[in-house]
Motif scaffolding. Structure first.
Motif, short mmCIF file in Angstrom:
data_model
loop_
_atom_site.label_atom_id
_atom_site.label_comp_id
_atom_site.label_asym_id
_atom_site.label_seq_id
_atom_site.Cartn_x
_atom_site.Cartn_y
_atom_site.Cartn_z
N PHE A 148 7.52 -7.95 -52.96
CA PHE A 148 7.47 -8.17 -51.52
C PHE A 148 6.24 -9.01 -51.15
N TYR A 149 5.10 -8.66 -51.71
CA TYR A 149 3.87 -9.37 -51.39
C TYR A 149 3.87 -10.79 -51.98
N VAL A 150 4.40 -10.95 -53.18
CA VAL A 150 4.46 -12.28 -53.77
C VAL A 150 5.36 -13.20 -52.93
N ASP A 151 6.46 -12.69 -52.45
CA ASP A 151 7.36 -13.49 -51.61
C ASP A 151 6.62 -14.00 -50.37
N ALA A 172 -3.15 -1.89 -59.40
CA ALA A 172 -1.89 -2.00 -60.14
C ALA A 172 -0.95 -3.00 -59.47
N VAL A 173 -0.93 -3.00 -58.14
CA VAL A 173 -0.08 -3.94 -57.41
C VAL A 173 -0.59 -5.37 -57.64
N ALA A 174 -1.91 -5.57 -57.57
CA ALA A 174 -2.49 -6.89 -57.79
C ALA A 174 -2.18 -7.39 -59.20
N TYR A 175 -2.28 -6.50 -60.18
CA TYR A 175 -1.98 -6.88 -61.56
C TYR A 175 -0.52 -7.30 -61.70
N GLU A 176 0.37 -6.52 -61.10
CA GLU A 176 1.80 -6.82 -61.20
C GLU A 176 2.13 -8.11 -60.45
N MET A 177 1.47 -8.35 -59.32
CA MET A 177 1.65 -9.61 -58.60
C MET A 177 1.24 -10.79 -59.47
N ALA A 178 0.08 -10.66 -60.12
CA ALA A 178 -0.42 -11.74 -60.97
C ALA A 178 0.52 -11.99 -62.14
N ARG A 179 1.06 -10.93 -62.71
CA ARG A 179 1.99 -11.08 -63.83
C ARG A 179 3.23 -11.85 -63.39
N ARG A 180 3.74 -11.53 -62.22
CA ARG A 180 4.94 -12.20 -61.72
C ARG A 180 4.64 -13.64 -61.31
N LEU A 181 3.48 -13.88 -60.74
CA LEU A 181 3.11 -15.25 -60.41
C LEU A 181 2.99 -16.10 -61.67
N THR A 182 2.40 -15.53 -62.72
CA THR A 182 2.23 -16.26 -63.98
C THR A 182 3.59 -16.55 -64.61
N GLU A 183 4.49 -15.58 -64.56
CA GLU A 183 5.84 -15.80 -65.08
C GLU A 183 6.54 -16.94 -64.34
N ALA A 184 6.21 -17.08 -63.04
CA ALA A 184 6.82 -18.13 -62.22
C ALA A 184 6.05 -19.46 -62.35
N LYS A 185 5.16 -19.55 -63.35
CA LYS A 185 4.39 -20.77 -63.61
C LYS A 185 3.42 -21.11 -62.48
N ARG A 186 2.93 -20.07 -61.79
CA ARG A 186 1.93 -20.27 -60.75
C ARG A 186 0.55 -19.97 -61.35
N SER A 187 -0.46 -20.67 -60.87
CA SER A 187 -1.81 -20.52 -61.41
C SER A 187 -2.51 -19.31 -60.80
N VAL A 188 -2.99 -18.41 -61.66
CA VAL A 188 -3.76 -17.25 -61.24
C VAL A 188 -5.21 -17.45 -61.69
N GLY A 189 -6.12 -17.56 -60.73
CA GLY A 189 -7.51 -17.83 -61.07
C GLY A 189 -8.25 -16.61 -61.55
N LEU A 190 -7.96 -15.45 -60.97
CA LEU A 190 -8.67 -14.22 -61.34
C LEU A 190 -7.96 -13.02 -60.74
N VAL A 191 -7.95 -11.92 -61.48
CA VAL A 191 -7.46 -10.63 -60.98
C VAL A 191 -8.60 -9.64 -61.11
N GLY A 192 -9.04 -9.08 -59.99
CA GLY A 192 -10.10 -8.08 -60.01
C GLY A 192 -9.54 -6.70 -59.69
N LEU A 193 -9.72 -5.76 -60.61
CA LEU A 193 -9.26 -4.38 -60.40
C LEU A 193 -10.47 -3.51 -60.09
N VAL A 194 -10.55 -3.01 -58.87
CA VAL A 194 -11.69 -2.23 -58.43
C VAL A 194 -11.40 -0.74 -58.60
N ASP A 195 -11.95 -0.15 -59.65
CA ASP A 195 -11.82 1.29 -59.94
C ASP A 195 -10.36 1.75 -59.86
N THR A 196 -9.53 1.08 -60.62
CA THR A 196 -8.10 1.39 -60.66
C THR A 196 -7.80 2.36 -61.79
#
Length: 379
Positions: A148-151, A172-196
């Protein structure tokens, strides 16, 4: 100073909630000391005084007296579809930063982080969850939220690179978003997980679905992210064991009102939405299993001190390094519930900024190497 009767009425409510006079109609509610619970009180009182709904997203997008007055003035105008993406800081022309809410929480917890990033020139946005506003249903899986958020992200910001920061379960949501963006050939500069945290092989995952509404409410109110200053979850939980089952929820709500967690004019439907949203997010995180994604630039930010509250019984384990190639791991000052507050949040922004600078240097070096290789091949 307020310039009209409407601005004065809004400012008066702000004064009631914040306990201080409003000198400037462009002062930011959250920078004046407002937090997520204060925002709930403000919205309830303003909605009652003006006999009109004030969505939480409206306050987050324009947290000033001027912004609220403009919202009420335009409430009869046609509006587009609701979007979870809320602008937190305008910034300038540097890479945008996108933040993902914790379980049962809003993006107001990122206000201090957004101000620091905004001062560096980064526009900052937050993803606000479905469930808090009338007519909405909270999403019950990490994958559903991520899709939903990636869309919405791609619809409004079609070009990367994307910098994603998730706090607590939001990691966890940010990580999953980044994974899906990368699968879609989109550039992910950084994923920061704050005490997840994750809850793999945890007994909590097997029993959490059987928890009743009263316990969910107590857990939400006892979570340090949401707790009111005068809330004593352990003592209240002990007291409620002697209350009749059909009266326990109302008793818990009354304790919450007395502690300042809920305003007296917050209706039961809004409280029900809060409970349901928190429950949905907790069920989502305990059932989530991350898929390894070795090319992802990942920064793990872990709180140096243990969480303060005990009613919640947080027994998950920190995000594992093997779930993706962790670029680095930092221990940051504070507890789980205080890492995004001043002054601790400064260390988080410092660590994230350092990684972004390092990544930019690597990208420039890579482009230079590619250009030199191409030049050499043409000679």
């Amino acid at each position: 100073m307020p310039r009209s009767a409407t601005e004065q009425r809004v400012a008066d409510v702000w004064t009631e909630v914040l306990g201080q006079q409003i000198e400037n109609i462009d002062d930011d509610f959250f920078r004046l000391g407002g937090h997520s619970l204060a925002a709930v009180r403000l919205i309830a009182r303003l909605s009652a005084r003006f006999d009109a709904e004030l969505p939480l997203t409206a306050l987050l997008a324009a947290p000033t007296v001027r912004g609220i007055v403009e919202h009420f003035a335009s409430r009869h105008a046609p509006h587009g579809a609701w979007s979870p993406l809320v602008a937190l800081e305008k910034g300038a022309h540097r890479t945008p930063v996108f933040c993902v809410h914790p379980a049962g929480g809003t993006v107001s917890c990122f206000k201090a982080l957004a101000a620091l990033f905004g001062a560096q020139g980064h526009p900052v946005f937050g993803f606000q969850p479905l469930g808090f506003e009338a007519g909405q249903t909270a999403q019950r899986s990490i994958g559903e939220m991520a899709s939903f958020y990636v869309d919405h992200l791609l619809a409004q910001h079609p070009h990367g690179p994307y910098v994603l920061i998730g706090y607590s379960a939001g990691g966890a949501v940010a990580y999953e978003m980044a994974r899906r963006l990368t699968e879609a050939k989109r550039s992910v500069g950084l994923v920061g997980l704050v005490d997840t945290y994750l809850f793999e092989n945890d007994a909590t995952a097997k029993t959490i679905s059987g928890i009743d509404d009263v316990t969910w409410l107590l857990r939400w109110l006892s979570d340090g992210i949401h707790a009111a200053p005068d809330w004593n979850g352990d003592a209240i939980a002990d007291y409620l064991t002697g209350v009749a089952a059909d009266a326990r929820l109302e008793s818990a709500v009354q304790f919450a009102r007395a502690a300042g967690a809920f305003p007296n004019d917050l209706d039961g439907a809004a409280i029900r939405r809060m409970i349901d949203t928190y429950q949905a997010h907790c069920l989502a995180i305990v059932s989530y299993r991350p898929t390894a994604w070795p090319t992802m630039p990942l920064l793990l930010l872990r709180a140096a001190e243990p969480a303060f509250t005990s009613t919640n019984g947080r027994v998950g384990r920190p995000w594992p390094r093997q779930s993706g190639a962790a670029w680095s791991e930092r221990i940051v000052p504070g507890r789980h519930e205080t890492v995004l507050s001043m002054p601790h949040v400064g260390k988080i922004v410092e660590a994230l900024s350092e990684c972004l600078t390092h990544k930019a240097q690597q990208d420039r070096a890579s482009r230079l190497d590619n250009a030199q290789t191409k030049c050499g091949s043409n000679q």
